[in-house]
Motif scaffolding. Structure first.
Motif, mmCIF file in Angstrom:
data_model
loop_
_atom_site.group_PDB
_atom_site.id
_atom_site.type_symbol
_atom_site.label_atom_id
_atom_site.label_comp_id
_atom_site.label_asym_id
_atom_site.label_seq_id
_atom_site.Cartn_x
_atom_site.Cartn_y
_atom_site.Cartn_z
ATOM 1 N N MET A 1 0.862 -1.186 0.000
ATOM 2 C CA MET A 1 0.000 0.000 0.000
ATOM 3 C C MET A 1 0.902 1.241 0.000
ATOM 4 N N SER A 2 0.545 2.146 -0.888
ATOM 5 C CA SER A 2 1.381 3.343 -1.056
ATOM 6 C C SER A 2 1.121 4.347 0.060
ATOM 7 N N HIS A 3 2.011 5.349 0.110
ATOM 8 C CA HIS A 3 1.890 6.403 1.116
ATOM 9 C C HIS A 3 0.628 7.227 0.907
ATOM 10 N N ASN A 4 0.240 7.472 -0.351
ATOM 11 C CA ASN A 4 -0.965 8.275 -0.629
ATOM 12 C C ASN A 4 -2.227 7.554 -0.152
ATOM 13 N N GLU A 5 -2.241 6.206 -0.329
ATOM 14 C CA GLU A 5 -3.429 5.459 0.087
ATOM 15 C C GLU A 5 -3.573 5.476 1.612
ATOM 16 N N ASN A 6 -2.445 5.337 2.338
ATOM 17 C CA ASN A 6 -2.498 5.401 3.802
ATOM 18 C C ASN A 6 -2.962 6.764 4.291
ATOM 19 N N SER A 7 -2.499 7.806 3.643
ATOM 20 C CA SER A 7 -2.912 9.173 4.022
ATOM 21 C C SER A 7 -4.391 9.392 3.771
ATOM 22 N N SER A 8 -4.920 8.854 2.648
ATOM 23 C CA SER A 8 -6.347 9.010 2.325
ATOM 24 C C SER A 8 -7.225 8.281 3.334
ATOM 25 N N SER A 9 -6.806 7.064 3.734
ATOM 26 C CA SER A 9 -7.586 6.297 4.715
ATOM 27 C C SER A 9 -7.597 6.998 6.065
ATOM 28 N N SER A 10 -6.460 7.575 6.433
ATOM 29 C CA SER A 10 -6.385 8.290 7.702
ATOM 30 C C SER A 10 -7.292 9.513 7.718
ATOM 31 N N ASN A 11 -7.371 10.208 6.589
ATOM 32 C CA ASN A 11 -8.247 11.392 6.511
ATOM 33 C C ASN A 11 -9.713 10.987 6.595
ATOM 34 N N GLU A 12 -10.083 9.899 5.917
ATOM 35 C CA GLU A 12 -11.473 9.442 5.953
ATOM 36 C C GLU A 12 -11.878 9.026 7.370
ATOM 37 N N TYR A 13 -10.947 8.348 8.082
ATOM 38 C CA TYR A 13 -11.243 7.930 9.459
ATOM 39 C C TYR A 13 -11.400 9.147 10.378
ATOM 40 N N SER A 14 -10.556 10.139 10.178
ATOM 41 C CA SER A 14 -10.648 11.349 11.001
ATOM 42 C C SER A 14 -11.966 12.079 10.762
ATOM 43 N N GLU A 15 -12.385 12.158 9.470
ATOM 44 C CA GLU A 15 -13.660 12.809 9.149
ATOM 45 C C GLU A 15 -14.830 12.038 9.771
ATOM 46 N N TRP A 16 -14.740 10.672 9.669
ATOM 47 C CA TRP A 16 -15.832 9.866 10.254
ATOM 48 C C TRP A 16 -15.890 10.031 11.766
ATOM 49 N N GLU A 17 -14.731 10.066 12.416
ATOM 50 C CA GLU A 17 -14.669 10.232 13.863
ATOM 51 C C GLU A 17 -15.214 11.593 14.284
ATOM 52 N N ALA A 18 -14.880 12.628 13.507
ATOM 53 C CA ALA A 18 -15.405 13.964 13.819
ATOM 54 C C ALA A 18 -16.916 14.009 13.656
ATOM 55 N N TRP A 19 -17.418 13.298 12.634
ATOM 56 C CA TRP A 19 -18.880 13.258 12.391
ATOM 57 C C TRP A 19 -19.588 12.538 13.541
ATOM 58 N N VAL A 20 -18.994 11.453 14.027
ATOM 59 C CA VAL A 20 -19.594 10.720 15.160
ATOM 60 C C VAL A 20 -19.612 11.581 16.415
ATOM 61 N N VAL A 21 -18.499 12.270 16.669
ATOM 62 C CA VAL A 21 -18.431 13.128 17.858
ATOM 63 C C VAL A 21 -19.476 14.234 17.796
ATOM 64 N N GLN A 22 -19.634 14.823 16.607
ATOM 65 C CA GLN A 22 -20.614 15.900 16.445
ATOM 66 C C GLN A 22 -22.041 15.385 16.653
ATOM 67 N N ASN A 23 -22.352 14.215 16.079
ATOM 68 C CA ASN A 23 -23.693 13.641 16.239
ATOM 69 C C ASN A 23 -23.970 13.278 17.700
ATOM 70 N N ASN A 24 -22.966 12.735 18.380
ATOM 71 C CA ASN A 24 -23.154 12.400 19.796
ATOM 72 C C ASN A 24 -23.406 13.647 20.643
ATOM 73 N N ARG A 25 -22.693 14.735 20.291
ATOM 74 C CA ARG A 25 -22.896 15.978 21.021
ATOM 75 C C ARG A 25 -24.316 16.505 20.811
ATOM 76 N N GLN A 26 -24.819 16.454 19.571
ATOM 77 C CA GLN A 26 -26.176 16.909 19.274
ATOM 78 C C GLN A 26 -27.210 16.022 19.987
ATOM 79 N N LEU A 27 -26.936 14.693 19.990
ATOM 80 C CA LEU A 27 -27.863 13.787 20.674
ATOM 81 C C LEU A 27 -27.903 14.057 22.173
ATOM 82 N N ASP A 28 -26.763 14.334 22.771
ATOM 83 C CA ASP A 28 -26.717 14.659 24.196
ATOM 84 C C ASP A 28 -27.490 15.929 24.494
ATOM 85 N N GLU A 29 -27.376 16.928 23.634
ATOM 86 C CA GLU A 29 -28.117 18.171 23.834
ATOM 87 C C GLU A 29 -29.623 17.942 23.762
#
Length: 256
Positions: A1-29
């Motif tokens: 696996m190339s360096h670009n593919e690892n970087s892309s997967s890491s960005n997608e995971y970070s975006e998904w994690e941020a989306w989950v955190v935001q949804n959990n915060r809205q649900l708590d409110e």
């Protein structure tokens, strides 16, 4: 696996994690808001100084002192008894129950006098009103008035029930008939009277036969009392036309 593919997967995971955190915060409110709206903070009970000493003084000055504001006839009409009989009842129930005896509570404040408690209960009975209807005059809360009323009734039954709330025997009948004959009412044992109580939760199917003079369903209490307020007979719950003749006929049929 190339360096670009690892970087892309890491960005997608970070975006998904941020989306989950935001949804959990809205649900708590949302959950917090719902909990606050459904269960608002309980307000502290407000203390209402009813100036009960003022109410007691007013009752005493109006009815119970040597020269009251209202005379004997007014007392008899409003309390359905003479003043000496009222004092006799107060003395009896006070000696029989600690509730009516004047003491100090845990805060050191002196409780209400037996006269105040018994007079409050008697006003509710005599006027046939709710417990809080006399609050502005007697300066007592609805709960305290209900307690005084229940204790007063229990005290009257306990102190005077064996003598005044029983069936007459032969000696009693002879005495009553003799007194009536001296007064010109030969053969008369007592006087019958009726009281109508509104039946708020009367079943619809029974409303017609229990309809009173006001057009509303009522339950009648019929009683025969002697000249000294001895209740010789009491009947509760008669349906149909509620007059003295019908009640006497019903009593005769039940006796037979």
């Amino acid at each position: 696996m190339s360096h670009n593919e690892n970087s892309s997967s890491s960005n997608e995971y970070s975006e998904w994690e941020a989306w989950v955190v935001q949804n959990n915060r809205q649900l708590d409110e949302i959950i917090t808001k719902l909990l606050i709206e459904d269960h608002p903070p309980r307000a502290r009970r407000r203390y209402c100084d009813q100036e009960r000493k003022q109410g007691e003084a007013c009752l005493v000055e109006d009815y119970l002192v040597d020269n009251p504001t209202y005379d004997q006839a007014t007392f008899r009409r409003r309390f359905c008894m003479q003043r000496p009989l009222f004092f006799r009842i107060v003395t009896g129930v006070t000696a029989n129950d600690l509730y009516f005896q004047q003491r100090h509570d845990t805060t050191g404040r002196q409780s209400l006098s037996p006269l105040h408690k018994c007079t409050t209960a008697m006003r509710v009975l005599a006027y046939g009103t709710s417990a809080d209807a006399q609050d502005e005059y007697t300066r007592r809360s609805e709960i305290v008035t209900k307690d005084a009323l229940i204790k007063f009734i229990e005290g009257v039954i306990s102190c005077f029930g064996k003598k005044y709330l029983r069936r007459p025997n032969e000696a009693d009948l002879a005495r009553l008939l003799h007194v009536r004959e001296e007064r010109g009412f030969s053969g008369m044992m007592g006087s019958i009277d009726c009281m109508h109580w509104t039946w708020k939760n009367c079943p619809t199917a029974w409303a017609g036969q229990y309809a009173g003079r006001s057009g509303k369903p009522t339950i009648i209490l019929a009683a025969v009392a002697s000249y000294d307020l001895w209740i010789c007979h009491a009947f509760f719950g008669t349906p149909g036309t509620c007059n003295d003749i019908n009640i006497l006929h019903l009593k005769e049929r039940k006796t037979i």
